[in-house]
Design an enzyme around this catalytic site. Structure first.
Site, PDB file in Angstrom:
ATOM      1  N   ARG A  30      13.441 -70.610 -18.017  1.00 38.83           N
ATOM      2  CA  ARG A  30      12.274 -69.758 -18.154  1.00 38.83           C
ATOM      3  C   ARG A  30      11.694 -69.960 -19.541  1.00 38.83           C
ATOM      4  O   ARG A  30      12.438 -70.170 -20.514  1.00 38.83           O
ATOM      5  CB  ARG A  30      12.650 -68.278 -18.017  1.00 38.83           C
ATOM      6  CG  ARG A  30      12.892 -67.819 -16.607  1.00 38.83           C
ATOM      7  CD  ARG A  30      11.597 -67.733 -15.802  1.00 38.83           C
ATOM      8  NE  ARG A  30      11.830 -67.121 -14.515  1.00 38.83           N
ATOM      9  CZ  ARG A  30      12.145 -67.805 -13.409  1.00 38.83           C
ATOM     10  NH1 ARG A  30      12.215 -69.113 -13.431  1.00 38.83           N
ATOM     11  NH2 ARG A  30      12.334 -67.176 -12.271  1.00 38.83           N
ATOM     12  N   GLU A  70       2.286 -68.946 -17.715  1.00 40.05           N
ATOM     13  CA  GLU A  70       1.954 -69.923 -16.669  1.00 40.05           C
ATOM     14  C   GLU A  70       1.312 -69.215 -15.472  1.00 40.05           C
ATOM     15  O   GLU A  70       1.588 -68.043 -15.248  1.00 40.05           O
ATOM     16  CB  GLU A  70       3.221 -70.688 -16.234  1.00 40.05           C
ATOM     17  CG  GLU A  70       4.280 -69.775 -15.635  1.00 40.05           C
ATOM     18  CD  GLU A  70       5.580 -70.507 -15.304  1.00 40.05           C
ATOM     19  OE1 GLU A  70       6.145 -71.191 -16.168  1.00 40.05           O
ATOM     20  OE2 GLU A  70       6.034 -70.351 -14.163  1.00 40.05           O
ATOM     21  N   HIS A 109       6.139 -76.018 -13.132  1.00 35.76           N
ATOM     22  CA  HIS A 109       7.190 -75.124 -12.601  1.00 35.76           C
ATOM     23  C   HIS A 109       7.516 -75.479 -11.145  1.00 35.76           C
ATOM     24  O   HIS A 109       7.332 -74.652 -10.245  1.00 35.76           O
ATOM     25  CB  HIS A 109       6.764 -73.642 -12.717  1.00 35.76           C
ATOM     26  CG  HIS A 109       7.903 -72.683 -12.534  1.00 35.76           C
ATOM     27  ND1 HIS A 109       7.885 -71.401 -13.007  1.00 35.76           N
ATOM     28  CD2 HIS A 109       9.102 -72.824 -11.914  1.00 35.76           C
ATOM     29  CE1 HIS A 109       9.022 -70.786 -12.694  1.00 35.76           C
ATOM     30  NE2 HIS A 109       9.776 -71.633 -12.019  1.00 35.76           N
TER      31      HIS A 109
HETATM   32  C1  8YV Z   1      10.227 -70.185  -8.315  1.00 34.56           C
HETATM   33  C2  8YV Z   1      12.081 -70.143  -9.841  1.00 34.56           C
HETATM   34  O1  8YV Z   1      10.651 -69.069  -7.677  1.00 34.56           O
HETATM   35  O2  8YV Z   1      14.182 -70.073  -8.804  1.00 34.56           O
HETATM   36  C3  8YV Z   1      13.455 -69.634  -9.686  1.00 34.56           C
HETATM   37  O3  8YV Z   1      13.841 -68.761 -10.459  1.00 34.56           O
HETATM   38  O4  8YV Z   1      11.465 -69.924 -10.827  1.00 34.56           O
HETATM   39  C4  8YV Z   1      11.426 -70.947  -8.801  1.00 34.56           C
HETATM   40  O5  8YV Z   1      12.239 -71.376  -7.801  1.00 34.56           O
HETATM   41  C5  8YV Z   1       9.351 -71.050  -7.496  1.00 34.56           C
HETATM   42  O6  8YV Z   1       8.395 -71.497  -8.349  1.00 34.56           O
HETATM   43  C6  8YV Z   1       8.726 -70.385  -6.319  1.00 34.56           C
HETATM   44  O7  8YV Z   1       7.777 -69.471  -6.670  1.00 34.56           O
END
Ligand code: 8YV
Length: 315
Positions: free
Chosen positions: A234, A263, A281
């Site tokens: 993150r 983002e 992402h």
């Molecule tokens: C997002 C993610 O959820 O697993 C995570 O924590 O950040 C990703 O898998 C993905 O961009 C779907 O919105």
């Protein structure tokens, strides 16, 4: 049987929409023009929230749904869910661990290889005719045999390490404590010392208030002008201002980033840099993984409403 009403925070791929709509009465928050008004209207009906990792569910959203029972996150990261608000209201939270681990690790390693070998520039070199007019592409830096540090040796960090062993890299890691499943890797408790002893630093920590800006000026300086930072976790784990100025001033060699503050908008200063690889992402973004994530989101909701144990509970 009446279908439970759920709030869908963001869009999902088409293959998820049909089964979601078959099982639940779905209220599409992301399509509402006036989101506050929408929550006031539908909030009292909502028993479940289906959200995405990066979208989460904030306190105001949770509190607008007085009959909320469960929040099902499409993503392993649940840092965007206000867990305190959920806990206080006795709301369950689930995520989608495991199914995405290997794809996220793959992208991290691919980013390291790509940036270290200058593959984006090399592609441009071929396409714009530079190969013929200017000759050989400038030499790049080797990956195999060099030193990699992994900040956060959880499921994803461990899969990254497994892959790096295939490149004969010397591996070290930081975590809250040494892991018994990593006896062949060097444990370095202090992230600054970890960064000082590696060429590539992977950030694979689950984000929380405690890890905010854990990669700050000191870690970045320790990684240094020859070092590469790879973030597949993150944005909040990195002090982005410190990162940008170090990249601009050459105090950090390079960065391969899949996540950004604010983002999908990102700080335009990133776009002016040629020592970065910028990704939207999408570390979990394969058809196979996203199908498994969508199914797990629904299966957790269905299990809850059927009074069965949750498959992947967070709380
Ligand atoms: C997002 C993610 O959820 O697993 C995570 O924590 O950040 C990703 O898998 C993905 O961009 C779907 O919105």
């Amino acid at each position: 049987m009446t279908k439970p009403h759920i709030l869908q925070v963001g869009p999902y791929p088409d293959w998820d929409e049909k089964p979601l709509n078959e099982a639940f009465v779905v209220h599409r928050y992301f399509e509402a023009a006036d989101k506050e008004r929408f929550l006031q209207d539908v909030g009292p009906h909502i028993r479940g929230i289906a959200t995405r990792g990066e979208l989460g569910a904030g306190r105001a959203m949770i509190q607008s749904c007085p009959n909320l029972e469960i929040i099902s996150v499409y993503g392993v990261g649940y840092d965007a869910v206000d867990l305190d608000a959920a806990r206080a209201a006795g709301i369950r939270v689930t995520n989608t661990p495991d199914v995405l681990t290997s794809d996220v690790a793959d992208l991290g390693v691919a980013m390291m290889l790509n940036l270290s070998r200058g593959m984006i520039g090399a592609e441009r070199w071929v396409r714009d005719g530079s190969w013929a007019t200017r000759g050989l592409y400038p030499l790049q830096r080797r990956v195999w045999g060099r030193r990699a540090g992994i900040l956060g040796l959880g499921r994803i960090g461990f899969e990254v390490a497994k892959r790096l062993k295939g490149f004969d890299m010397q591996l070290s890691y930081s975590d809250v404590a040494a892991k018994d499943y990593a006896s062949d890797m060097q444990f370095v408790a202090d992230p600054v010392a970890l960064a000082a002893g590696c060429d590539f630093l992977f950030v694979t920590l689950a984000a929380s208030a405690a890890t905010r800006h854990i990669v700050g000026r000191q870690v970045i300086e320790a990684l240094g002008p020859e070092g590469m930072l790879i973030n597949i976790s993150r944005a909040s784990n990195i002090d982005e201002e410190a990162l940008l100025s170090a990249l601009e001033e050459g105090r950090l060699g390079s960065a391969a980033l899949d996540v950004f503050e604010g983002e999908p908008k990102l700080n335009p200063r990133f776009l002016a840099l040629d020592n970065v690889l910028l990704q939207p992402h999408h570390a979990s973004g394969t058809i196979e993984t996203r199908q498994a994530m969508g199914k797990l989101v629904r299966d957790n909701l269905s299990a809850h409403f059927a009074g069965q144990p949750l498959l992947t509970p967070v709380i």
